[in-house]
Design a protein around this motif. Sequence first.
Motif, PDB file in Angstrom:
ATOM      1  N   LEU A 113       0.828  -1.204   0.000  1.00 50.93           N
ATOM      2  CA  LEU A 113       0.000   0.000   0.000  1.00 50.93           C
ATOM      3  C   LEU A 113       0.868   1.262   0.000  1.00 50.93           C
ATOM      4  O   LEU A 113       0.543   2.251  -0.666  1.00 50.93           O
ATOM      5  CB  LEU A 113      -0.921   0.008   1.221  1.00 50.93           C
ATOM      6  N   ARG A 114       1.972   1.233   0.739  1.00 48.31           N
ATOM      7  CA  ARG A 114       2.879   2.383   0.737  1.00 48.31           C
ATOM      8  C   ARG A 114       3.489   2.593  -0.647  1.00 48.31           C
ATOM      9  O   ARG A 114       3.611   3.718  -1.129  1.00 48.31           O
ATOM     10  CB  ARG A 114       3.986   2.172   1.766  1.00 48.31           C
ATOM     11  N   THR A 115       3.857   1.489  -1.281  1.00 53.64           N
ATOM     12  CA  THR A 115       4.418   1.576  -2.637  1.00 53.64           C
ATOM     13  C   THR A 115       3.391   2.131  -3.611  1.00 53.64           C
ATOM     14  O   THR A 115       3.691   2.996  -4.443  1.00 53.64           O
ATOM     15  CB  THR A 115       4.896   0.198  -3.104  1.00 53.64           C
ATOM     16  N   ARG A 116       2.159   1.640  -3.506  1.00 58.19           N
ATOM     17  CA  ARG A 116       1.111   2.110  -4.400  1.00 58.19           C
ATOM     18  C   ARG A 116       0.759   3.569  -4.127  1.00 58.19           C
ATOM     19  O   ARG A 116       0.400   4.313  -5.046  1.00 58.19           O
ATOM     20  CB  ARG A 116      -0.144   1.240  -4.222  1.00 58.19           C
ATOM     21  N   ASP A 117       0.861   3.988  -2.860  1.00 58.40           N
ATOM     22  CA  ASP A 117       0.591   5.391  -2.533  1.00 58.40           C
ATOM     23  C   ASP A 117       1.618   6.304  -3.196  1.00 58.40           C
ATOM     24  O   ASP A 117       1.270   7.369  -3.728  1.00 58.40           O
ATOM     25  CB  ASP A 117       0.602   5.571  -1.014  1.00 58.40           C
ATOM     26  N   ARG A 118       2.891   5.893  -3.170  1.00 50.76           N
ATOM     27  CA  ARG A 118       3.920   6.675  -3.866  1.00 50.76           C
ATOM     28  C   ARG A 118       3.653   6.702  -5.363  1.00 50.76           C
ATOM     29  O   ARG A 118       3.883   7.722  -6.025  1.00 50.76           O
ATOM     30  CB  ARG A 118       5.297   6.084  -3.578  1.00 50.76           C
ATOM     31  N   GLU A 119       3.186   5.582  -5.900  1.00 46.67           N
ATOM     32  CA  GLU A 119       2.908   5.537  -7.340  1.00 46.67           C
ATOM     33  C   GLU A 119       1.712   6.413  -7.705  1.00 46.67           C
ATOM     34  O   GLU A 119       1.684   7.006  -8.792  1.00 46.67           O
ATOM     35  CB  GLU A 119       2.671   4.090  -7.769  1.00 46.67           C
ATOM     36  N   ARG A 120       0.724   6.502  -6.817  1.00 47.98           N
ATOM     37  CA  ARG A 120      -0.412   7.398  -7.077  1.00 47.98           C
ATOM     38  C   ARG A 120       0.044   8.854  -7.131  1.00 47.98           C
ATOM     39  O   ARG A 120      -0.412   9.634  -7.979  1.00 47.98           O
ATOM     40  CB  ARG A 120      -1.484   7.224  -5.999  1.00 47.98           C
ATOM     41  N   LYS A 121       0.942   9.230  -6.224  1.00 50.16           N
ATOM     42  CA  LYS A 121       1.496  10.586  -6.253  1.00 50.16           C
ATOM     43  C   LYS A 121       2.275  10.828  -7.539  1.00 50.16           C
ATOM     44  O   LYS A 121       2.204  11.914  -8.127  1.00 50.16           O
ATOM     45  CB  LYS A 121       2.400  10.803  -5.041  1.00 50.16           C
ATOM     46  N   LEU A 122       2.991   9.807  -7.973  1.00 47.58           N
ATOM     47  CA  LEU A 122       3.747   9.923  -9.221  1.00 47.58           C
ATOM     48  C   LEU A 122       2.810  10.045 -10.419  1.00 47.58           C
ATOM     49  O   LEU A 122       3.093  10.796 -11.359  1.00 47.58           O
ATOM     50  CB  LEU A 122       4.660   8.705  -9.384  1.00 47.58           C
ATOM     51  N   ILE A 123       1.680   9.347 -10.363  1.00 44.40           N
ATOM     52  CA  ILE A 123       0.695   9.449 -11.453  1.00 44.40           C
ATOM     53  C   ILE A 123       0.158  10.870 -11.545  1.00 44.40           C
ATOM     54  O   ILE A 123       0.007  11.435 -12.646  1.00 44.40           O
ATOM     55  CB  ILE A 123      -0.455   8.438 -11.237  1.00 44.40           C
ATOM     56  N   ARG A 124      -0.131  11.491 -10.392  1.00 46.18           N
ATOM     57  CA  ARG A 124      -0.602  12.885 -10.406  1.00 46.18           C
ATOM     58  C   ARG A 124       0.469  13.822 -10.966  1.00 46.18           C
ATOM     59  O   ARG A 124       0.167  14.765 -11.708  1.00 46.18           O
ATOM     60  CB  ARG A 124      -0.992  13.319  -8.983  1.00 46.18           C
ATOM     61  N   LYS A 125       1.735  13.545 -10.631  1.00 46.32           N
ATOM     62  CA  LYS A 125       2.834  14.359 -11.164  1.00 46.32           C
ATOM     63  C   LYS A 125       2.950  14.193 -12.677  1.00 46.32           C
ATOM     64  O   LYS A 125       3.223  15.164 -13.398  1.00 46.32           O
ATOM     65  CB  LYS A 125       4.137  13.966 -10.478  1.00 46.32           C
ATOM     66  N   ILE A 126       2.752  12.983 -13.153  1.00 45.56           N
ATOM     67  CA  ILE A 126       2.797  12.734 -14.604  1.00 45.56           C
ATOM     68  C   ILE A 126       1.664  13.482 -15.299  1.00 45.56           C
ATOM     69  O   ILE A 126       1.854  14.082 -16.370  1.00 45.56           O
ATOM     70  CB  ILE A 126       2.713  11.223 -14.874  1.00 45.56           C
ATOM     71  N   GLU A 127       0.478  13.477 -14.704  1.00 39.32           N
ATOM     72  CA  GLU A 127      -0.662  14.184 -15.295  1.00 39.32           C
ATOM     73  C   GLU A 127      -0.404  15.687 -15.351  1.00 39.32           C
ATOM     74  O   GLU A 127      -0.740  16.353 -16.347  1.00 39.32           O
ATOM     75  CB  GLU A 127      -1.928  13.884 -14.486  1.00 39.32           C
ATOM     76  N   ASN A 128       0.209  16.220 -14.291  1.00 39.42           N
ATOM     77  CA  ASN A 128       0.544  17.659 -14.297  1.00 39.42           C
ATOM     78  C   ASN A 128       1.592  17.973 -15.364  1.00 39.42           C
ATOM     79  O   ASN A 128       1.545  19.034 -16.004  1.00 39.42           O
ATOM     80  CB  ASN A 128       1.074  18.073 -12.925  1.00 39.42           C
ATOM     81  N   THR A 129       2.526  17.042 -15.576  1.00 36.37           N
ATOM     82  CA  THR A 129       3.550  17.250 -16.602  1.00 36.37           C
ATOM     83  C   THR A 129       2.930  17.231 -17.995  1.00 36.37           C
ATOM     84  O   THR A 129       3.326  18.025 -18.871  1.00 36.37           O
ATOM     85  CB  THR A 129       4.626  16.170 -16.492  1.00 36.37           C
TER      86      THR A 129
END
Length: 222
Positions: free
Chosen positions: A157-173
């Motif tokens: 879950l911690r790993t997936r939480d970091r990946e969710r944050k990364l997904i939001r960063k990718i969308e902003n990019t």
Amino acid sequence: MAAEKQTSVRKKTKAGSKVKTQVEEKTKANVKTGTVKTGTAKTGTAKTGTGKRASASTRKGGTVKKASKTKTSATRKRKVSAKTDFGQTPIKPYKSRKKEAYMNDAQKQHFRNILQSWKLDLLQEVDRTVTHMKEQAANLSDPADRASQEEEFSLELRTRDRERKLIRKIENTIELIDQDDYGYCESCGIEIGIRRLEARPTATLCIDCKTLDEIKEKRLHG
């Protein structure tokens, strides 16, 4: 009597001259034979030398071929490793052209493809984790088994939480690409660079500003 003595002396002189002639002829023959042998010996050594040289050159040629094969395999590995590791589908590095404008349409599309592939891969990982947790969730009777399972789930879950944050960063990019603001440093405004963006597509700082930022963080936390 005197005439007979003169005749015998003449015969002895002629016999001596014949012996000298025979000795000289034998000496000449021996000398010739010696030179011929010496010549053949030299020729033999010369042939042997050329044979060694030929074998040496052949060996050198073999090493050159092996070296060329090694270089070829090394370049192939470099080409494979040069592909971006973001997402399931590897994307070849962008080949810049002479006098090409920075962040033109082709470059924007290149980085959009990288980001979208990366985002899709992360979303699939999240789905796999949720499915795995549903399948493995069970009321285990052994407290040790339950504890190990809960620890495993918490890590995922911690790993997936970091990946969710990364997904939001990718969308902003991706939004920055659509707004024509992608590829420029947020701090100083200069170009970040194609190669740095391929190494980190979500980068918002140039290498100099990023280095200064890391130094400041080390001073604060150190």
